[in-house]
Design an enzyme around this catalytic site. Structure first.
Site, PDB file in Angstrom:
ATOM      1  N   HIS A 103      46.428  16.289  96.694  1.00 16.77           N
ATOM      2  CA  HIS A 103      47.238  17.417  97.158  1.00 16.77           C
ATOM      3  C   HIS A 103      47.858  17.168  98.529  1.00 16.77           C
ATOM      4  CE1 HIS A 103      44.837  20.045  94.183  1.00 16.77           C
ATOM      5  NE2 HIS A 103      46.028  19.792  93.693  1.00 16.77           N
ATOM      6  N   CYS A 162      39.829  22.302 100.335  1.00 13.51           N
ATOM      7  CA  CYS A 162      41.232  22.079 100.014  1.00 13.51           C
ATOM      8  C   CYS A 162      41.882  23.420  99.665  1.00 13.51           C
ATOM      9  CB  CYS A 162      41.371  21.096  98.860  1.00 13.51           C
ATOM     10  SG  CYS A 162      43.080  20.823  98.318  1.00 13.51           S
ATOM     11  N   HIS A 169      23.138   7.145 102.979  1.00 12.58           N
ATOM     12  CA  HIS A 169      22.291   6.152 103.638  1.00 12.58           C
ATOM     13  C   HIS A 169      20.919   6.130 102.970  1.00 12.58           C
ATOM     14  CE1 HIS A 169      20.894   3.523 106.774  1.00 12.58           C
ATOM     15  NE2 HIS A 169      19.990   4.382 107.197  1.00 12.58           N
ATOM     16  N   CYS A 182      22.428  -0.726 103.139  1.00  7.06           N
ATOM     17  CA  CYS A 182      21.095  -0.171 103.338  1.00  7.06           C
ATOM     18  C   CYS A 182      20.339  -0.047 102.018  1.00  7.06           C
ATOM     19  CB  CYS A 182      21.175   1.184 104.030  1.00  7.06           C
ATOM     20  SG  CYS A 182      22.279   2.359 103.219  1.00  7.06           S
ATOM     21  N   CYS A 212      43.257  17.872  99.972  1.00  7.34           N
ATOM     22  CA  CYS A 212      42.430  16.734  99.556  1.00  7.34           C
ATOM     23  C   CYS A 212      43.264  15.470  99.430  1.00  7.34           C
ATOM     24  CB  CYS A 212      41.715  17.036  98.239  1.00  7.34           C
ATOM     25  SG  CYS A 212      42.829  17.363  96.858  1.00  7.34           S
ATOM     26  N   CYS A 230      42.668  23.412  95.756  1.00 15.16           N
ATOM     27  CA  CYS A 230      41.603  23.239  94.762  1.00 15.16           C
ATOM     28  C   CYS A 230      40.269  23.506  95.451  1.00 15.16           C
ATOM     29  CB  CYS A 230      41.636  21.839  94.128  1.00 15.16           C
ATOM     30  SG  CYS A 230      41.276  20.485  95.271  1.00 15.16           S
TER      31      CYS A 230
END
EC number: 3.4.19.12
Length: 801
Positions: free
Chosen positions: A188, A155, A761, A289, A175, A158
């Site tokens: 932002h 970003c 995952h 999962c 972001c 930031c």
């Protein structure tokens, strides 16, 4: 039922297979059923080159449905419905408005056209069709020379590197908004739109040759951009070269961790598929999962196999009229699906020949879809009932809790995990000690980062990474910290500081240390590597480390010894209880909040737990969490009521009256934390109308607890004791344990890929019949290189003496 289809009772609207329909009729007397059968029609090439339907019988997969791509162009369905009258099995084909009363016809039509309950569980957004943005055709793009690199995004306002959006007008990378679960960003991208009015942004990491995720700030919804390829090319992004990773991970999320993803899933190696009993895969229902991995490990344990699959006929025979709401029925059903081998069969030779001739591979009809099991086990839970990714360790404890609350037979399978921890707390000034016991199900090992054996490589990698980010170049190949397992075990056994320790010997706060030992060793030892922690900005992060986990583990030296000669116990004197007149005046101990959050609990729930237990430490707050985690507002933000007001129902303030006239659990926890037994704490609070100070006075004036017991209290105690990490002083007989030697052998582990428990995952590896097997949702294969050093939760079984 594989051939008989589904019978739906027209009175209760519950479904039954052919084997159980007669029992339901005899049990209830209901005689009208709707009989549903589904036929799978596979298209085969016709003589003229067209496609002719080829009909064959198919299973009507209700819950343990075979998972394959049956929605492709190669397959179609034909449904058949009949009304069946018992006991003569008189059948009436549907539709039939001439022979049936109007009410019956309406009921049948409503049932046949009803939306599946499984589809209802899915987010509505999955079913919405995105509309093309009104800005897409006329979007103006600035000629400012901005070029976006293939990785290393950050970003521009930031330091966040996740949930990043590329503005399609000026090429700004910003972001997104902050989400309630701790993910997201600082908003932002939205601020930039408000300042500039540039309407469209694309999410980095979702760009593939097929499209990308585009959001319109002006239209306030996700949209389609028919000209996305042209708009991306303006900033040097070639869509044809972009791809998103399997299982939905964003490209920028996993770029620094490609090796972890590949190693854990054993990518790049042709693995041999496994078939038969115990080698059945489970369909991923959308970030489920974590559930699949835990249940594969659970049903590899003989005690769980005997309790549920071995007792399957008895469980089914005595199941309630609505088996969808019975835990043991759902466990038996899932266990049978995993262990029977009916849903894990190798392809026929004729199918293999056909695949080779056509040079294609059709998906095999293998695996089960645990929709009904997930719907039941997550019902009412604020996290597991969602489609978000969850922590496998937290789900394991949730499952054990349900096993404890729903006994099956005389043997409780969760006994194999239970052990007693002896905690010795010592006042550093007076040197006096206090010994307490608690029950646990998981051994949590800290990651001893300071013991890394490749510190020089890590320092060099960090320098190269920062240089690459500054220059916006591709990141260097990841260097993972190598941690000796012995260092983690030593960190577990070393004394730890006790925050805000109140010494009864000094009648004041003092420095205190706590040491944990095993008062008993379980039959099956579950070890969790505490890889998840919080950064200085409170954002959850994962420690990417490699630990040389042993195949054989001996923790006999961690056996508890009790009070030793020369040790003097701390006196049983309670600390003064200070409850402020104004509840808002009570500051929240953020260190205790972070300790609880590291266990995987929602941050807001941890704040409430610490607040409502009076800042008495993480352990007391943990008991509050266990008692309130099933409540609907468990993870909602803390709302502090003004003096004299009533707090929310999910988090009753100190002094509030509990349900069924029971003392508030948080007040009980406060008294227990002072060393008193639970039944004595409850008696004292009941005798003093839940006044905490008067209850303490009552305890000192009644040193011997009353003999009589309240059945309602006994029931509540039993339910509370089903949770992990509770004190073991709740019954005269003590907790059920299977103590023995502390020598173990590794037989399974669950690994996590991704940056936090809320994304990524899970994969499970199990040792069966002398070899390792990888369970990656539906994919079950012989493992070639099990990544034992990258696991998150490890399963050991005791070595017989």
């Amino acid at each position: 039922d594989s051939e008989g289809g589904l019978y739906v009772c027209m009175n209760t609207f519950l479904g039954f297979g052919r084997e159980h329909i007669e029992r339901h009729y005899r049990k209830t007397g209901q005689c009208v059923y709707l009989h549903l059968k589904r036929h799978l029609v596979e298209k085969v090439p016709g003589a003229s080159g067209g496609a002719l339907p080829k009909r064959r019988n198919a299973k009507l997969f209700l819950d343990l449905e075979i998972s394959s791509d049956l929605n492709s162009d190669d397959f179609e369905y034909e449904d058949e419905a009949k009304l069946v009258i018992f006991p003569d099995h008189y059948e009436i084909s549907l539709p039939n408005i001439e022979e049936l009363p109007a009410l019956v016809t309406i009921a049948c039509d409503a049932l046949l056209s009803a939306k599946s309950p499984y589809r209802k569980q899915e987010p509505d957004s999955w079913e919405e069709e995105l509309q093309a943005s009104k800005h897409a055709k006329t979007l103006v793009q600035l000629d400012n020379g901005v070029r976006i690199p293939p990785s290393g995004w950050k970003c521009s306002k930031c330091d966040l590197r996740e949930n990043l959006w590329l503005n399609l007008t000026d090429g700004s990378v910003l972001c997104g908004k902050w989400f309630f679960d701790g993910s997201g960003g600082n908003g932002h991208a939205m601020e930039h739109y408000k300042d500039t009015g540039y309407p469209l942004a694309v999410k980095l990491g979702t760009i593939t040759p097929d499209g990308a995720d585009v959001y319109s700030f002006d239209e306030e919804e996700p949209v389609l951009d028919p000209h996305i390829a042209k708009h991306l090319a303006h900033f040097g992004i070639d869509m044809l070269q972009m791809q998103v990773t399997e299982n939905g991970l964003r490209d920028n999320d996993i770029k620094p961790r490609v090796s972890e993803w590949e190693v854990i899933q054993e990518a790049g190696v042709k693995l041999k598929p496994m078939y038969g009993p115990g080698y059945t895969g489970m369909k991923n229902l959308g970030n489920s999962c974590y559930l699949n991995a835990v249940m594969q490990a659970i049903f590899s344990i003989p005690e769980f196999q005997r309790a549920y699959v071995g007792n399957l006929p008895r469980i089914f025979d005595y199941s309630p009229l609505d088996p969808t709401q019975d835990f043991n029925t759902q466990m038996a059903k899932l266990g049978h699906g995993l262990l029977s081998g009916q849903y894990s069969k190798p392809p026929m030779k004729s199918e293999l020949i056909e695949q080779v001739m056509k040079e294609e591979h059709k998906p095999q009809h293998n695996g089960i879809s645990p929709r009904m099991f997930k719907a039941f086990i997550s019902k009412g839970h604020p996290e597991f009932s969602s489609n978000r990714q969850q922590d496998a360790q937290e789900f394991f404890l949730h499952l054990i809790n349900l096993v404890e609350r729903n006994p099956v037979g005389s043997e409780n399978p969760s006994d194999v995990f239970r052990f007693v921890v002896e905690e010795c707390t010592q006042c550093c000034q007076s040197r006096k000690v206090r010994y307490t016991d608690r029950v646990d199900y998981i051994m949590q090992l800290p990651v001893a980062m300071e013991a890394a054996t490749n510190k020089d490589e890590l320092i060099a990698y960090e320098l190269k990474r920062r240089e690459a980010e500054a220059a916006r170049r591709p990141l260097p190949e990841l260097v993972r910290a190598k941690i000796p397992f012995s260092a983690c075990l030593q960190a577990f056994s070393e004394p730890s500081n006790v925050e805000d320790f109140w010494s009864s010997a000094l009648q004041a706060k003092s420095a205190g240390v706590k040491t944990s030992r095993f008062a008993s060793f379980p039959e099956y030892l579950v070890v969790q590597i505490k890889k998840f922690t919080f950064g200085l900005d409170w954002i959850p992060k994962k420690l990417d480390v490699s630990i040389d986990m042993p195949d054989f583990l001996d923790i006999s030296h961690l056996r508890a010894r009790g009070l030793q000669p020369g040790e003097e116990e701390l006196p049983d004197i309670a600390p003064p209880i200070v409850i402020p007149d104004d509840p808002k005046a009570l500051d929240i101990d953020e260190s205790a909040v972070m300790q609880l959050a590291e266990m995987g609990f929602p941050l807001e729930a941890c704040r409430k737990a610490v607040y409502y237990t009076g800042n008495l430490g993480a352990e007391v707050a943990f008991n509050w969490i266990i008692a309130h985690m099933e409540e609907p507002d468990f993870a909602e933000p803390l709302v502090i009521a003004a003096f004299g007001e009533v707090a929310s129902s999910g988090a009753a303030a100190l002094g509030a009256v509990g349900l069924d006239n029971q003392p508030p659990e948080e007040m009980v926890a406060i008294i227990i934390s002072m060393g008193f037994q639970r039944n004595l704490a409850i008696q004292a609070l009941k005798a003093t109308s839940n006044n905490l100070e008067r209850a303490l006075e009552w305890i000192f004036s009644h040193p011997d607890p009353e003999e009589e017991s309240d059945p309602a209290l006994d029931t509540m105690d039993m339910e509370n004791n089903a949770n992990a990490n509770i004190l073991a002083e709740t019954g005269s007989e003590g907790p059920r344990i299977k103590d023995g030697p502390g020598r173990y052998e590794l037989f399974g582990f669950i690994s996590h890929m991704g940056t936090s428990t809320m994304s990524g995952h899970y994969v499970c590896h199990l040792r069966k019949e002398g070899r390792w097997v990888i369970y990656n949702d539906l994919r079950v294969c012989a493992s070639e290189r099990p990544p034992k050093d990258l696991g998150y939760i490890y399963f050991y079984h005791r070595i017989p003496s």
